[in-house]
Design an enzyme around this catalytic site. Sequence first.
Site, PDB file in Angstrom:
ATOM      1  CB  SER A 136      -0.852  -0.010   1.274  1.00 43.26           C
ATOM      2  OG  SER A 136      -1.408   1.264   1.504  1.00 43.26           O
ATOM      3  CE1 TYR A 191      -3.837  -2.506   5.582  1.00 42.10           C
ATOM      4  CE2 TYR A 191      -3.363  -0.153   5.407  1.00 42.10           C
ATOM      5  CZ  TYR A 191      -3.631  -1.364   4.808  1.00 42.10           C
ATOM      6  OH  TYR A 191      -3.693  -1.454   3.445  1.00 42.10           O
ATOM      7  CE  LYS A 231      -1.553  -4.388   3.301  1.00 45.26           C
ATOM      8  NZ  LYS A 231      -1.861  -5.692   2.701  1.00 45.26           N
TER       9      LYS A 231
HETATM   10  C1  UD1 Z   1      -6.899   5.002   3.774  1.00 51.43           C
HETATM   11  C2  UD1 Z   1      -5.895   4.608   4.805  1.00 51.43           C
HETATM   12  C3  UD1 Z   1      -4.742   3.921   4.135  1.00 51.43           C
HETATM   13  C4  UD1 Z   1      -5.235   2.725   3.338  1.00 51.43           C
HETATM   14  C5  UD1 Z   1      -6.284   3.180   2.331  1.00 51.43           C
HETATM   15  C6  UD1 Z   1      -6.901   1.958   1.682  1.00 51.43           C
HETATM   16  C7  UD1 Z   1      -6.164   6.213   6.660  1.00 51.43           C
HETATM   17  C8  UD1 Z   1      -5.544   7.351   7.405  1.00 51.43           C
HETATM   18  N1  UD1 Z   1      -5.479   5.764   5.574  1.00 51.43           N
HETATM   19  O1  UD1 Z   1      -6.279   5.962   2.918  1.00 51.43           O
HETATM   20  O2  UD1 Z   1      -3.807   3.485   5.105  1.00 51.43           O
HETATM   21  O3  UD1 Z   1      -4.162   2.118   2.655  1.00 51.43           O
HETATM   22  O4  UD1 Z   1      -7.320   3.894   3.007  1.00 51.43           O
HETATM   23  O5  UD1 Z   1      -7.882   2.289   0.800  1.00 51.43           O
HETATM   24  O6  UD1 Z   1      -7.231   5.742   6.990  1.00 51.43           O
HETATM   25  N2  UD1 Z   1     -12.669  11.254   3.612  1.00 51.43           N
HETATM   26  C9  UD1 Z   1     -13.709  12.074   4.014  1.00 51.43           C
HETATM   27  N3  UD1 Z   1     -14.821  11.506   4.569  1.00 51.43           N
HETATM   28  C10 UD1 Z   1     -14.949  10.156   4.748  1.00 51.43           C
HETATM   29  C11 UD1 Z   1     -13.871   9.313   4.334  1.00 51.43           C
HETATM   30  C12 UD1 Z   1     -12.749   9.903   3.788  1.00 51.43           C
HETATM   31  O7  UD1 Z   1     -13.633  13.290   3.864  1.00 51.43           O
HETATM   32  O8  UD1 Z   1     -15.974   9.700   5.267  1.00 51.43           O
HETATM   33  C13 UD1 Z   1     -11.478  11.849   2.970  1.00 51.43           C
HETATM   34  C14 UD1 Z   1     -10.188  11.623   3.741  1.00 51.43           C
HETATM   35  O9  UD1 Z   1      -9.964  12.641   4.688  1.00 51.43           O
HETATM   36  C15 UD1 Z   1      -9.161  11.631   2.596  1.00 51.43           C
HETATM   37  C16 UD1 Z   1      -9.938  11.052   1.411  1.00 51.43           C
HETATM   38  O10 UD1 Z   1     -11.318  11.221   1.731  1.00 51.43           O
HETATM   39  O11 UD1 Z   1      -8.784  12.954   2.268  1.00 51.43           O
HETATM   40  C17 UD1 Z   1      -9.676   9.573   1.177  1.00 51.43           C
HETATM   41  O12 UD1 Z   1      -9.890   8.866   2.394  1.00 51.43           O
HETATM   42  P1  UD1 Z   1      -9.885   7.259   2.445  1.00 51.43           P
HETATM   43  O13 UD1 Z   1     -10.758   6.708   1.385  1.00 51.43           O
HETATM   44  O14 UD1 Z   1     -10.173   6.855   3.845  1.00 51.43           O
HETATM   45  O15 UD1 Z   1      -8.393   6.866   2.038  1.00 51.43           O
HETATM   46  P2  UD1 Z   1      -6.992   7.331   2.669  1.00 51.43           P
HETATM   47  O16 UD1 Z   1      -7.160   8.038   3.942  1.00 51.43           O
HETATM   48  O17 UD1 Z   1      -6.218   8.014   1.590  1.00 51.43           O
END
Ligand code: UD1
Length: 338
Positions: free
Chosen positions: A124, A148, A152
Amino acid sequence: MKILVTGGAGYIGSHTCIKLLEEGHEIIIVDDLSNANIEVLERIRELSQKDFAFYQVNICDFEAMDKIFGKHDIDGVIHFAGFKAVGESVAKPLEYYSNNITGTLSLCKAMLKHDVRRMIFSSSATVYKVGNTMPVDEEAPLGCTNPYGWTKLMIEQILNDVVVANPDWSVVLLRYFNPVGAHESGRIGEDPSGIPNNLFPYISQTALGRLEKLYVFGNDYDTHDGTGVRDYIHVQDLAQGHIDAANYAIKHTGAVAINLGTGNGYSVLDMVKAFEEINQVKVPYVIDARRPGDVATVYANASRAKKLLGWEAKKNLRDMCQDSWNWQKSNPNGYNKV
Ligand code: UD1
């Protein structure tokens, strides 16, 4: 080739299995179904029109793995199996280290015993240290912020060391950015248990009305609209990356890490707007506080994948939004029919 796929009933695993079968490979799926539904296996058969062996086994169980390797003449392994929820890993670190690391050790021992020397590992982009300049390439400094992620990175280290001790092995560490989308048929897709943590399933379940509104985690980041920017990649492109990596592993030895991303960054609000426009649905949202551990911007330098594997992402934002929605609306409860 005869390929053993651990975690083959999961989100990325199931899409990869279909492509492997379509390309004429024989597959053996090993999955304990702890975070996957048995229905997935039927859908893989339905979409590929092919059959395969399945073992409901936790890969930590060396004796069971030993038997499976003894029964099938395996050419290589694609290793997806592992716990994957970031927040849960912070609350249950020992479960994560125990399951993910022990599982990989048991798998490697069985591979060594049965002289299987090729592995594609599901890593990842979370292994990159916070603060790297973007786009991030494979030589950037590594470091994690949660158990997590550490599992990895530790598994990458273990596999690198196994290759040092066994130079005839070939290991490809695929570092995924943010997987989204679903099979074009709408028959398989991402089916998170409980309330989704990741953005895309949260958006689709909100559009469906299963969730009331999306909480946008922060709008004061240093990005074009203040919301977090990520490199979203279609799961079918990711699946293809595994096929290309498996072909690469036949011709090469050694260990190599390869980013699988598009190289494009989209913000949370870019994604919400695209999803609404492309699918003609509403995604109500509110701005909320930043989520601890999040960073402003992450996107890939994907040039090594192109150079070594001849791989590049082909699907665009429209495909990601359309396919995610198609899967979600035709399977409102995921694989659970009720
Ligand atoms: C997350 C994990 C990462 C993992 C990846 C797998 C964290 C900190 N990181 O990445 O380790 O490998 O998923 O897919 O959890 N967001 C919102 N509202 C939400 C959900 C997300 O605003 O309800 C935003 C987040 O702040 C971020 C973006 O959407 O800016 C993507 O979030 P997410 O899909 O959770 O992925 P990552 O955080 O990049």
